[in-house]
Design a protein around this motif. Structure first.
Motif, PDB file in Angstrom:
ATOM      1  N   ARG A  53      -2.089   4.999  -8.864  1.00  0.00           N
ATOM      2  CA  ARG A  53      -1.484   5.547  -7.637  1.00  0.00           C
ATOM      3  C   ARG A  53      -0.299   4.669  -7.260  1.00  0.00           C
ATOM      4  O   ARG A  53      -0.455   3.481  -7.004  1.00  0.00           O
ATOM      5  CB  ARG A  53      -2.505   5.583  -6.505  1.00  0.00           C
ATOM      6  N   LEU A  54       0.866   5.287  -7.252  1.00  0.00           N
ATOM      7  CA  LEU A  54       2.071   4.595  -6.809  1.00  0.00           C
ATOM      8  C   LEU A  54       2.598   5.314  -5.578  1.00  0.00           C
ATOM      9  O   LEU A  54       2.590   6.549  -5.533  1.00  0.00           O
ATOM     10  CB  LEU A  54       3.148   4.615  -7.895  1.00  0.00           C
ATOM     11  N   VAL A  55       3.053   4.554  -4.612  1.00  0.00           N
ATOM     12  CA  VAL A  55       3.604   5.131  -3.384  1.00  0.00           C
ATOM     13  C   VAL A  55       4.903   4.414  -3.064  1.00  0.00           C
ATOM     14  O   VAL A  55       4.974   3.182  -3.126  1.00  0.00           O
ATOM     15  CB  VAL A  55       2.623   4.977  -2.194  1.00  0.00           C
ATOM     16  N   ALA A  56       5.923   5.195  -2.736  1.00  0.00           N
ATOM     17  CA  ALA A  56       7.205   4.633  -2.315  1.00  0.00           C
ATOM     18  C   ALA A  56       7.827   5.561  -1.278  1.00  0.00           C
ATOM     19  O   ALA A  56       7.550   6.765  -1.255  1.00  0.00           O
ATOM     20  CB  ALA A  56       8.144   4.466  -3.506  1.00  0.00           C
ATOM     21  N   THR A  57       8.665   4.985  -0.444  1.00  0.00           N
ATOM     22  CA  THR A  57       9.390   5.774   0.545  1.00  0.00           C
ATOM     23  C   THR A  57      10.891   5.678   0.268  1.00  0.00           C
ATOM     24  O   THR A  57      11.345   4.763  -0.423  1.00  0.00           O
ATOM     25  CB  THR A  57       9.110   5.297   1.985  1.00  0.00           C
ATOM     26  N   MET A  58      11.622   6.625   0.843  1.00  0.00           N
ATOM     27  CA  MET A  58      13.070   6.673   0.660  1.00  0.00           C
ATOM     28  C   MET A  58      13.673   7.326   1.905  1.00  0.00           C
ATOM     29  O   MET A  58      13.146   8.324   2.400  1.00  0.00           O
ATOM     30  CB  MET A  58      13.394   7.509  -0.587  1.00  0.00           C
ATOM     31  N   PRO A  59      14.772   6.796   2.419  1.00  0.00           N
ATOM     32  CA  PRO A  59      15.403   7.421   3.584  1.00  0.00           C
ATOM     33  C   PRO A  59      16.121   8.717   3.208  1.00  0.00           C
ATOM     34  O   PRO A  59      16.637   8.843   2.102  1.00  0.00           O
ATOM     35  CB  PRO A  59      16.405   6.368   4.061  1.00  0.00           C
ATOM     36  N   GLY A  71       6.890   9.424  -1.597  1.00  0.00           N
ATOM     37  CA  GLY A  71       6.464   9.938  -2.897  1.00  0.00           C
ATOM     38  C   GLY A  71       5.157   9.289  -3.294  1.00  0.00           C
ATOM     39  O   GLY A  71       5.015   8.065  -3.199  1.00  0.00           O
ATOM     40  N   ILE A  72       4.193  10.108  -3.702  1.00  0.00           N
ATOM     41  CA  ILE A  72       2.913   9.601  -4.209  1.00  0.00           C
ATOM     42  C   ILE A  72       2.751  10.116  -5.624  1.00  0.00           C
ATOM     43  O   ILE A  72       2.774  11.329  -5.864  1.00  0.00           O
ATOM     44  CB  ILE A  72       1.738  10.052  -3.328  1.00  0.00           C
TER      45      ILE A  72
END
Length: 143
Positions: free
Chosen positions: A39-45, A103-104
């Protein structure tokens, strides 16, 4: 957001995708929250990643998905392998106009030669913006 805990041997990979000067993930403002092959999680504006109509650019969503899937494949394969994307697709469900998207990535297949991830991108209200699938080839470099 603080840096996620890294598995041993992946500090260089994380630095390359997160802190590396000129890297696409840095230019897009991608920030990692979870960093694990399962499980990878990241955010982006959204700001700075819009298309001319003022909506989140679909290519930015795909770049977020490819970043997550490629890193997931690298984490699965190990630090001595090379990872190259061989297929990516995306369905854009709704527009994002402000805030951050998340994003997951979760694995669909983790093999010896390929790894496939599904990446779901949502807006701040948890609404699905994009669904992407990425397949990466795992290569053992010649010594």
């Amino acid at each position: 957001m603080g840096d996620p805990t890294l598995p041993a041997g992946f500090e260089k990979l994380y630095e390359a995708v997160h802190d590396g000067g000129g890297q696409l993930s840095k230019r897009l403002g991608i920030e990692f929250v979870e960093f694990d092959a399962q499980r990878l999680v990241a955010t982006m504006p959204v700001d700075g990643n819009r298309q001319p109509a003022g909506l989140l650019h679909g290519g930015a969503s795909v770049a977020l998905a490819e970043t997550l899937g490629s890193i997931g494949a690298a984490l699965h394969a190990g630090p001595d392998k090379l990872i190259v994307g061989v297929d990516i697709n995306a369905t854009h469900h709704r527009a994002a106009v402000s805030g951050r998207v998340t994003g997951i990535a979760r694995p669909l297949h983790l093999g010896r030669r390929t790894a496939t991830y599904e990446v779901v991108v949502t807006d701040e209200d948890g609404r699905r913006v994009c669904t992407s699938r990425i397949t990466c080839m795992i290569i053992t470099p010649e010594s």
